[in-house]
Design an enzyme around this catalytic site. Structure first.
Site, PDB file in Angstrom:
ATOM      1  N   ASN A  24       2.511  37.611 -49.321  1.00  0.00           N
ATOM      2  CA  ASN A  24       1.580  38.730 -49.506  1.00  0.00           C
ATOM      3  C   ASN A  24       2.349  39.929 -50.058  1.00  0.00           C
ATOM      4  O   ASN A  24       3.181  40.499 -49.362  1.00  0.00           O
ATOM      5  CB  ASN A  24       0.945  39.057 -48.149  1.00  0.00           C
ATOM      6  CG  ASN A  24      -0.007  40.244 -48.203  1.00  0.00           C
ATOM      7  OD1 ASN A  24       0.029  41.045 -49.129  1.00  0.00           O
ATOM      8  ND2 ASN A  24      -0.853  40.370 -47.194  1.00  0.00           N
ATOM      9  N   HIS A  57      -6.799  39.230 -53.811  1.00  0.00           N
ATOM     10  CA  HIS A  57      -5.558  39.615 -53.133  1.00  0.00           C
ATOM     11  C   HIS A  57      -5.049  38.436 -52.306  1.00  0.00           C
ATOM     12  O   HIS A  57      -5.802  37.809 -51.559  1.00  0.00           O
ATOM     13  CB  HIS A  57      -5.820  40.825 -52.232  1.00  0.00           C
ATOM     14  CG  HIS A  57      -4.712  41.107 -51.287  1.00  0.00           C
ATOM     15  ND1 HIS A  57      -3.403  41.175 -51.685  1.00  0.00           N
ATOM     16  CD2 HIS A  57      -4.703  41.311 -49.935  1.00  0.00           C
ATOM     17  CE1 HIS A  57      -2.638  41.413 -50.638  1.00  0.00           C
ATOM     18  NE2 HIS A  57      -3.398  41.493 -49.563  1.00  0.00           N
ATOM     19  N   CYS A  82      -3.427  47.067 -50.333  1.00  0.00           N
ATOM     20  CA  CYS A  82      -3.694  45.791 -51.018  1.00  0.00           C
ATOM     21  C   CYS A  82      -4.924  45.860 -51.927  1.00  0.00           C
ATOM     22  O   CYS A  82      -5.211  44.910 -52.656  1.00  0.00           O
ATOM     23  CB  CYS A  82      -3.849  44.674 -49.998  1.00  0.00           C
ATOM     24  SG  CYS A  82      -2.553  44.668 -48.770  1.00  0.00           S
TER      25      CYS A  82
HETATM   26  O1  UT7 Z   1      -2.662  42.307 -46.966  1.00  0.00           O
HETATM   27  C1  UT7 Z   1      -2.814  42.723 -45.658  1.00  0.00           C
HETATM   28  C2  UT7 Z   1      -3.887  41.981 -45.053  1.00  0.00           C
HETATM   29  N1  UT7 Z   1      -3.416  41.272 -43.894  1.00  0.00           N
HETATM   30  C3  UT7 Z   1      -3.984  40.113 -43.574  1.00  0.00           C
HETATM   31  O2  UT7 Z   1      -4.798  39.612 -44.282  1.00  0.00           O
HETATM   32  C4  UT7 Z   1      -3.585  39.465 -42.269  1.00  0.00           C
HETATM   33  C5  UT7 Z   1      -4.764  38.772 -41.636  1.00  0.00           C
HETATM   34  N2  UT7 Z   1      -4.385  38.103 -40.406  1.00  0.00           N
HETATM   35  C6  UT7 Z   1      -3.698  36.937 -40.381  1.00  0.00           C
HETATM   36  O3  UT7 Z   1      -3.388  36.390 -41.424  1.00  0.00           O
HETATM   37  C7  UT7 Z   1      -3.395  36.322 -39.034  1.00  0.00           C
HETATM   38  O4  UT7 Z   1      -3.943  37.122 -38.004  1.00  0.00           O
HETATM   39  C8  UT7 Z   1      -1.867  36.151 -38.787  1.00  0.00           C
HETATM   40  C9  UT7 Z   1      -1.315  35.032 -39.688  1.00  0.00           C
HETATM   41  C10 UT7 Z   1      -1.117  37.442 -39.045  1.00  0.00           C
HETATM   42  C11 UT7 Z   1      -1.620  35.733 -37.330  1.00  0.00           C
HETATM   43  O5  UT7 Z   1      -2.360  34.563 -37.048  1.00  0.00           O
HETATM   44  P1  UT7 Z   1      -3.242  34.498 -35.714  1.00  0.00           P
HETATM   45  O6  UT7 Z   1      -3.893  33.183 -35.725  1.00  0.00           O
HETATM   46  O7  UT7 Z   1      -4.126  35.698 -35.657  1.00  0.00           O
HETATM   47  O8  UT7 Z   1      -2.110  34.514 -34.612  1.00  0.00           O
HETATM   48  P2  UT7 Z   1      -1.998  35.382 -33.259  1.00  0.00           P
HETATM   49  O9  UT7 Z   1      -1.399  36.704 -33.556  1.00  0.00           O
HETATM   50  O10 UT7 Z   1      -3.277  35.325 -32.493  1.00  0.00           O
HETATM   51  O11 UT7 Z   1      -0.969  34.507 -32.466  1.00  0.00           O
HETATM   52  C12 UT7 Z   1      -1.303  33.189 -31.993  1.00  0.00           C
HETATM   53  C13 UT7 Z   1      -0.084  32.608 -31.285  1.00  0.00           C
HETATM   54  C14 UT7 Z   1       0.470  33.530 -30.209  1.00  0.00           C
HETATM   55  O12 UT7 Z   1       0.982  32.721 -29.172  1.00  0.00           O
HETATM   56  P3  UT7 Z   1       0.125  32.465 -27.832  1.00  0.00           P
HETATM   57  O13 UT7 Z   1      -0.155  33.834 -27.264  1.00  0.00           O
HETATM   58  O14 UT7 Z   1      -1.116  31.747 -28.289  1.00  0.00           O
HETATM   59  O15 UT7 Z   1       1.032  31.648 -26.985  1.00  0.00           O
HETATM   60  C15 UT7 Z   1       1.626  34.221 -30.899  1.00  0.00           C
HETATM   61  O16 UT7 Z   1       2.607  34.672 -30.020  1.00  0.00           O
HETATM   62  O17 UT7 Z   1       0.978  32.388 -32.214  1.00  0.00           O
HETATM   63  C16 UT7 Z   1       2.142  33.110 -31.786  1.00  0.00           C
HETATM   64  N3  UT7 Z   1       2.824  33.590 -32.989  1.00  0.00           N
HETATM   65  C17 UT7 Z   1       3.748  32.888 -33.651  1.00  0.00           C
HETATM   66  N4  UT7 Z   1       4.274  31.673 -33.440  1.00  0.00           N
HETATM   67  C18 UT7 Z   1       5.186  31.233 -34.324  1.00  0.00           C
HETATM   68  C19 UT7 Z   1       2.619  34.768 -33.622  1.00  0.00           C
HETATM   69  N5  UT7 Z   1       3.406  34.839 -34.715  1.00  0.00           N
HETATM   70  C20 UT7 Z   1       4.109  33.687 -34.753  1.00  0.00           C
HETATM   71  C21 UT7 Z   1       5.079  33.173 -35.645  1.00  0.00           C
HETATM   72  N6  UT7 Z   1       5.577  31.950 -35.395  1.00  0.00           N
HETATM   73  N7  UT7 Z   1       5.489  33.856 -36.742  1.00  0.00           N
END
Ligand code: UT7
Length: 315
Positions: A271, A241, A114
């Site tokens: 993205n 980005h 990226c």
């Molecule tokens: O260009 C590459 C650069 N990449 C980035 O910039 C990515 C940076 N990171 C992010 O944008 C975020 O970390 C994400 C959007 C990818 C994820 O968000 P998060 O707030 O870190 O979520 P998480 O992985 O901690 O998950 C939180 C909760 C979990 O449930 P519990 O354990 O709290 O019950 C996940 O299982 O959300 C759940 N979850 C979802 N729920 C609905 C994870 N993915 C999803 C989903 N839909 N797609």
């Protein structure tokens, strides 16, 4: 200092639009969750007959046409990508025949994920400065990704983020303020095993990447602006980005910068890794947001982990 002048922009998006609601029909997610966590509402995925190579050619062709320069004046073709049609030949070399460009210039793909757009602009500038070919003073630089083919349908935290697309610029050098900040630190926080694994999916530690992004983006911005002898007030647009709207909002708040200077399109593009900065620049151009003489800071971060920021002037 010899800086960068953007002559024209172009972009190409594949025809298949996939909304959050579409994703929620095939996996356990919702429009509400995706919008809240990322700001993304939809993205484009390639359909039959479309690929990274075809998008790159379409996008570069548009930038070339808008530039008004002759194809013979292009001295370098660079493509930033991690998802070209082949490991080799490169996407860049594919453009030679597809666009009818000279055979006597270098065609190179670079992989800085990226951060690819920022890396590519600095590499192109350095090449044009070193080469000093008055007959070929322009570079055609493209960022392209077809990430849909690398998304694990079983990994909902990662597959909701990414989209496909290409963006391009025709650029040349110009005397004026300039600086770049490029770097990397070894990490597997975002990785795609490639040839090591036939089922080659992008893996990402979202939280770690988020923490990295909100630290590195302000560093890149401050460092580049200061090296160029400017202040953030001198920058018309911070073209970042498009990974996640929350990252940009965080940076705007932390740096106390005007949010109007951070135009975003992640809501309808998702993205697109190495393509996102050039797609955004082209959208800004099409909306009439850019005026000749405007300065923009192009800043990216991503797999590597890499980071990159370059100062450019529009026309
Ligand atoms: O260009 C590459 C650069 N990449 C980035 O910039 C990515 C940076 N990171 C992010 O944008 C975020 O970390 C994400 C959007 C990818 C994820 O968000 P998060 O707030 O870190 O979520 P998480 O992985 O901690 O998950 C939180 C909760 C979990 O449930 P519990 O354990 O709290 O019950 C996940 O299982 O959300 C759940 N979850 C979802 N729920 C609905 C994870 N993915 C999803 C989903 N839909 N797609």
């Amino acid at each position: 200092m010899t800086g960068v002048k953007i002559i024209s922009t172009g972009s190409a998006l594949p025809s298949r639009v996939v909304t959050n609601d579409d994703l929620s029909k095939i996996e356990e997610t919702s429009d509400e969750w995706i919008k809240k966590r990322t700001g993304i509402e939809k993205r484009h995925f390639t359909a039959e007959g479309e690929s990274a190579n075809s998008l790159a050619v379409e996008s570069a062709g548009r930038a070339l046409e808008k530039s008004g320069i002759s194809k013979d004046e292009i001295g370098l073709v660079l493509t930033a990508t991690l998802s070209g049609d082949y490991s080799t030949p490169s996407v860049a070399s594919f453009m030679q025949s597809a666009l009818g460009l000279s055979k006597d210039i270098p065609y190179i793909d670079i992989n800085a994920a990226c951060s690819g757009a920022a890396y590519a602009v600095e590499i192109a500038r350095s090449y044009l400065v070193a080469n000093q070919d008055k007959k070929k003073p322009y570079a055609l630089v493209t960022g392209v990704e077809e990430l849909s083919k690398l998304l694990d349908p079983a990994d909902r935290t990662t597959n909701i983020l990414f989209g496909d697309g290409a963006g391009s610029v025709v650029m040349t050098t110009k005397e004026g303020p300039y600086a770049s900040t490029l770097g990397a630190e070894s990490s597997l926080a975002i990785n795609c095993p490639g040839a090591k694994n036939l089922r080659s999916y992008i893996r990402m530690d979202g939280k770690e990447v988020f923490r990295f992004a909100v630290k590195i983006l302000p560093y890149c911005i401050k460092e580049t602006v200061s090296k160029a002898g400017l202040s953030t007030d001198d920058i018309d647009y911070f073209v970042c980005h498009q990974a996640n709207k929350r990252i940009i909002d965080h940076v705007v708040r932390a740096m106390k910068l005007p949010k109007e200077k951070f135009y975003c399109n992640v809501d309808h593009i998702g993205n697109t890794s190495g393509a996102s900065i050039f797609i955004l620049l082209d959208e800004m151009e099409q909306k009439g947001m850019l005026s000749p003489g405007d300065t923009a800071l192009l800043s990216g971060f991503g797999s590597g982990l890499t980071w990159g920021s370059v100062l450019v002037t529009y026309k």
